[in-house]
Scaffold this motif. Sequence first.
Motif, PDB file in Angstrom:
ATOM      1  N   HIS A 251       0.842  -1.202   0.000  1.00  0.00           N
ATOM      2  CA  HIS A 251       0.000   0.000   0.000  1.00  0.00           C
ATOM      3  C   HIS A 251       0.879   1.255   0.000  1.00  0.00           C
ATOM      4  O   HIS A 251       1.919   1.289   0.659  1.00  0.00           O
ATOM      5  N   PRO A 252       0.475   2.307  -0.736  1.00  0.00           N
ATOM      6  CA  PRO A 252       1.315   3.518  -0.799  1.00  0.00           C
ATOM      7  C   PRO A 252       1.540   4.187   0.557  1.00  0.00           C
ATOM      8  O   PRO A 252       2.608   4.728   0.807  1.00  0.00           O
ATOM      9  N   TYR A 253       0.558   4.178   1.461  1.00  0.00           N
ATOM     10  CA  TYR A 253       0.799   4.876   2.748  1.00  0.00           C
ATOM     11  C   TYR A 253       0.292   4.128   3.972  1.00  0.00           C
ATOM     12  O   TYR A 253       0.151   4.699   5.038  1.00  0.00           O
ATOM     13  N   LEU A 254       0.056   2.843   3.829  1.00  0.00           N
ATOM     14  CA  LEU A 254      -0.248   2.011   4.997  1.00  0.00           C
ATOM     15  C   LEU A 254       0.843   0.956   5.126  1.00  0.00           C
ATOM     16  O   LEU A 254       1.489   0.612   4.142  1.00  0.00           O
ATOM     17  N   LYS A 255       1.041   0.447   6.358  1.00  0.00           N
ATOM     18  CA  LYS A 255       1.929  -0.696   6.507  1.00  0.00           C
ATOM     19  C   LYS A 255       1.563  -1.485   7.761  1.00  0.00           C
ATOM     20  O   LYS A 255       0.894  -0.961   8.653  1.00  0.00           O
ATOM     21  N   PRO A 256       1.985  -2.755   7.799  1.00  0.00           N
ATOM     22  CA  PRO A 256       1.707  -3.525   9.013  1.00  0.00           C
ATOM     23  C   PRO A 256       2.487  -2.901  10.168  1.00  0.00           C
ATOM     24  O   PRO A 256       3.636  -2.490   9.984  1.00  0.00           O
ATOM     25  N   PHE A 257       1.862  -2.818  11.349  1.00  0.00           N
ATOM     26  CA  PHE A 257       2.567  -2.285  12.517  1.00  0.00           C
ATOM     27  C   PHE A 257       3.695  -3.221  12.921  1.00  0.00           C
ATOM     28  O   PHE A 257       4.773  -2.786  13.316  1.00  0.00           O
ATOM     29  N   VAL A 258       3.455  -4.518  12.827  1.00  0.00           N
ATOM     30  CA  VAL A 258       4.476  -5.508  13.208  1.00  0.00           C
ATOM     31  C   VAL A 258       5.345  -5.812  11.989  1.00  0.00           C
ATOM     32  O   VAL A 258       4.856  -6.342  10.990  1.00  0.00           O
ATOM     33  N   ASP A 259       6.637  -5.440  12.080  1.00  0.00           N
ATOM     34  CA  ASP A 259       7.556  -5.630  10.951  1.00  0.00           C
ATOM     35  C   ASP A 259       7.889  -7.090  10.718  1.00  0.00           C
ATOM     36  O   ASP A 259       7.896  -7.580   9.596  1.00  0.00           O
ATOM     37  N   ASN A 260       8.226  -7.751  11.823  1.00  0.00           N
ATOM     38  CA  ASN A 260       8.754  -9.105  11.750  1.00  0.00           C
ATOM     39  C   ASN A 260       7.650 -10.094  11.370  1.00  0.00           C
ATOM     40  O   ASN A 260       6.706 -10.313  12.127  1.00  0.00           O
ATOM     41  N   GLU A 261       7.799 -10.707  10.192  1.00  0.00           N
ATOM     42  CA  GLU A 261       6.732 -11.585   9.694  1.00  0.00           C
ATOM     43  C   GLU A 261       6.439 -12.750  10.625  1.00  0.00           C
ATOM     44  O   GLU A 261       5.308 -13.215  10.710  1.00  0.00           O
ATOM     45  N   ASN A 262       7.479 -13.239  11.302  1.00  0.00           N
ATOM     46  CA  ASN A 262       7.278 -14.371  12.219  1.00  0.00           C
ATOM     47  C   ASN A 262       6.410 -14.014  13.417  1.00  0.00           C
ATOM     48  O   ASN A 262       5.900 -14.891  14.098  1.00  0.00           O
ATOM     49  N   LEU A 263       6.336 -12.730  13.684  1.00  0.00           N
ATOM     50  CA  LEU A 263       5.590 -12.281  14.867  1.00  0.00           C
ATOM     51  C   LEU A 263       4.244 -11.661  14.514  1.00  0.00           C
ATOM     52  O   LEU A 263       3.503 -11.224  15.382  1.00  0.00           O
ATOM     53  N   GLN A 264       3.951 -11.619  13.210  1.00  0.00           N
ATOM     54  CA  GLN A 264       2.673 -11.029  12.790  1.00  0.00           C
ATOM     55  C   GLN A 264       1.524 -11.984  13.119  1.00  0.00           C
ATOM     56  O   GLN A 264       1.464 -13.108  12.623  1.00  0.00           O
ATOM     57  N   SER A 265       0.608 -11.491  13.954  1.00  0.00           N
ATOM     58  CA  SER A 265      -0.566 -12.292  14.297  1.00  0.00           C
ATOM     59  C   SER A 265      -1.411 -12.564  13.057  1.00  0.00           C
ATOM     60  O   SER A 265      -1.601 -11.686  12.218  1.00  0.00           O
ATOM     61  N   LYS A 266      -1.930 -13.790  12.976  1.00  0.00           N
ATOM     62  CA  LYS A 266      -2.867 -14.114  11.888  1.00  0.00           C
ATOM     63  C   LYS A 266      -4.292 -13.686  12.239  1.00  0.00           C
ATOM     64  O   LYS A 266      -5.135 -13.576  11.360  1.00  0.00           O
ATOM     65  N   THR A 267      -4.571 -13.478  13.521  1.00  0.00           N
ATOM     66  CA  THR A 267      -5.970 -13.278  13.931  1.00  0.00           C
ATOM     67  C   THR A 267      -6.301 -11.837  14.347  1.00  0.00           C
ATOM     68  O   THR A 267      -7.472 -11.470  14.365  1.00  0.00           O
ATOM     69  N   VAL A 268      -5.275 -11.056  14.685  1.00  0.00           N
ATOM     70  CA  VAL A 268      -5.488  -9.623  14.967  1.00  0.00           C
ATOM     71  C   VAL A 268      -4.411  -8.870  14.210  1.00  0.00           C
ATOM     72  O   VAL A 268      -3.235  -8.894  14.587  1.00  0.00           O
ATOM     73  N   ILE A 269      -4.811  -8.217  13.141  1.00  0.00           N
ATOM     74  CA  ILE A 269      -3.859  -7.594  12.221  1.00  0.00           C
ATOM     75  C   ILE A 269      -3.914  -6.087  12.425  1.00  0.00           C
ATOM     76  O   ILE A 269      -4.972  -5.474  12.291  1.00  0.00           O
ATOM     77  N   VAL A 270      -2.775  -5.528  12.791  1.00  0.00           N
ATOM     78  CA  VAL A 270      -2.732  -4.107  13.129  1.00  0.00           C
ATOM     79  C   VAL A 270      -2.032  -3.346  12.009  1.00  0.00           C
ATOM     80  O   VAL A 270      -0.937  -3.713  11.580  1.00  0.00           O
ATOM     81  N   ALA A 271      -2.690  -2.292  11.531  1.00  0.00           N
ATOM     82  CA  ALA A 271      -2.143  -1.466  10.450  1.00  0.00           C
ATOM     83  C   ALA A 271      -1.728  -0.108  10.995  1.00  0.00           C
ATOM     84  O   ALA A 271      -2.469   0.516  11.757  1.00  0.00           O
TER      85      ALA A 271
END
Lengths: 359, 359
Positions: free
Chosen positions: B284-304
């Motif tokens: 996305h041009p101006y959004l990103k996942p809050f959690v950088d590390n893919e291994n730590l990215q929750s599958k059930t609560v996704i924070v942008a």
Amino acid sequence: MMNPVINFTPGPSQLYFTVEDHMKVAFREGIPSLSHRSKKFTTIYKEAVDGLRELLGVPANYHLYFTGSASEIWERSIQNLVEKNSFHLVNGSFSKRFFEVAQQLSKNPSKIEVGAGLGFETSPLVPSEVELIAITQNETSTGVCVPLAVINDLRKTNPEALLVIDAVSSLPYPDFNYDIVDSVFFSVQKGFGLPAGLGVWMVNDRCIAKAESLLSKGISIGSYHSIPGLQTHAINYQTPETPNVLGIYLLSKVVADLVRHGIHRIRKETEYKAALLYHNLNKHPYLKPFVDNENLQSKTVIVADTGEHTEKITRALQAKGMYPGDGYGASKKSQLRFANFPTHSKEHFELLVDTLEKV
Amino acid sequence: MMNPVINFTPGPSQLYFTVEDHMKVAFREGIPSLSHRSKKFTTIYKEAVDGLRELLGVPANYHLYFTGSASEIWERSIQNLVEKNSFHLVNGSFSKRFFEVAQQLSKNPSKIEVGAGLGFETSPLVPSEVELIAITQNETSTGVCVPLAVINDLRKTNPEALLVIDAVSSLPYPDFNYDIVDSVFFSVQKGFGLPAGLGVWMVNDRCIAKAESLLSKGISIGSYHSIPGLQTHAINYQTPETPNVLGIYLLSKVVADLVRHGIHRIRKETEYKAALLYHNLNKHPYLKPFVDNENLQSKTVIVADTGEHTEKITRALQAKGMYPGDGYGASKKSQLRFANFPTHSKEHFELLVDTLEKV
């Protein structure tokens, strides 16, 4: 559609007759998935609290909290309000359980205990060092009530102790003087005719001060449901945890219905229905009230000695769609219990006594 | 009628789509006023427990209890399972709260703490005397998960400590190895899509033994909701208190629905939907996942991370009937949270990413 039976069990009991309609509206308005941090939730909490204040005459120095059950309030009361000594009026299984909770929390409770079907017609002598006097104002197991005059006398003779009233199976009927007691609690599945899973805990400023004094002494008063924790949230009509939002919504609506019906009328109707059933039991050829002493006969949970006729009577009632409560514990097969709550109409009670007469 | 909006808040969240129909049947069958001491209630309790065992693969040495909330389970876990020392992996508001509960209960907890959006990619060093390791497997405030491999490593390096897993906002997604952990808990208003007001606490035999050993040392482990008290009732599919009967009934029905849908399919769909949204945020041009590390990215609560665009994005989503969760605490105006639970369909997520793309 309404459940076609009339449930006289003393709790969970017959739903208040408006509950199913309120549930439909709840789904329409998204209440079952409403965030407890939303503005709308605070409105619901406030409506429930304001409604209860109006219905029961609860003054401004009281604060209203929600818990998972009244059993939880037994524990939270002891944990937050007792450093060393509580004193318990015990006359049945539930008042005894309140006493045992204090033991399990490593306090040093004392008690005065009388047998099943007996109660406290005058106020007992309480040891002077007691911090909290626990009164089960209506003993659901035996149908014995503590007269309000006894609570008045306990206050006069114990000006310092916190008076904590378990009114689980009597409210909204009793007209407590909230200026002389310190805490009153109930759960919603009895007199309020709601689905189980919610307790209501009312505490005054003296309770808050007591909990804070325990905390300042380094005594643990629990975590999310300590009185200070509950109070911090309650002033903003919030709860520490994600609560039973739907239960609080339904409570707010049924309380509004009860306010509209009128507390004076609810009390008069309760007394009329109780008189009807006690009169029937007194003149019945082989039934009688379990509680002899008229001053101690509960108006809201009426227990009948049914002896060897228990099964026959149960069958006769069930044939007309009426479900009595079994006797409690050892009296399961020799007594029946009848709830007399606002949802039980005069017509229900007339049908009940009519059927008992003809057995 | 269904609520026409799609609620992406991480809890209370969108109801599972069958809940309203189950509620109608509940009223038809008298569940809202059902006695918790009835045979029918034990059947409902058993159905819920058997269903959860099947859905999640919970073995026979685990016992399932009901509480008022997951906040209550924080407290009961510490109270029943810790004499002196617990250790907490802290990486957000809820794991921190679990730690604070242990402090409030006068235990001596220690912790390893990392900043918001960070987590534990490898297992931390735990002091040797620790009795309980508290792991918030999915931090609802930040969208960081603890990988299951880290839990495995913690077990290997700490064979004696009880491993207690807060899975409030991840279950039924994670495929825990119940043989290496000791307790797992959740509340029903998140992944199970039910009205709030019920916690589910799963403990194994080691937890029962630990609670009994504290009790035998004269340490108070609470009253009605101590593990031994819960266990005595649970073996008969009963509860110590009058519980949220309707909530347990609805849970039993939704769990049966999830079993029919298939846990393998639920997990695959969860991963697909999560991949869809993370992919969208990454490009996305101006959004990103809050959690950088893919291994730590929750599958059930996704924070942008939504920064200054938060309001605009919220409005665009709401215009299509989609309600995101606000960022938590200090991030309220700069982040949005998206729940990815079984009730959120692929179509919901496709509409979500489609709308985000076009903002």
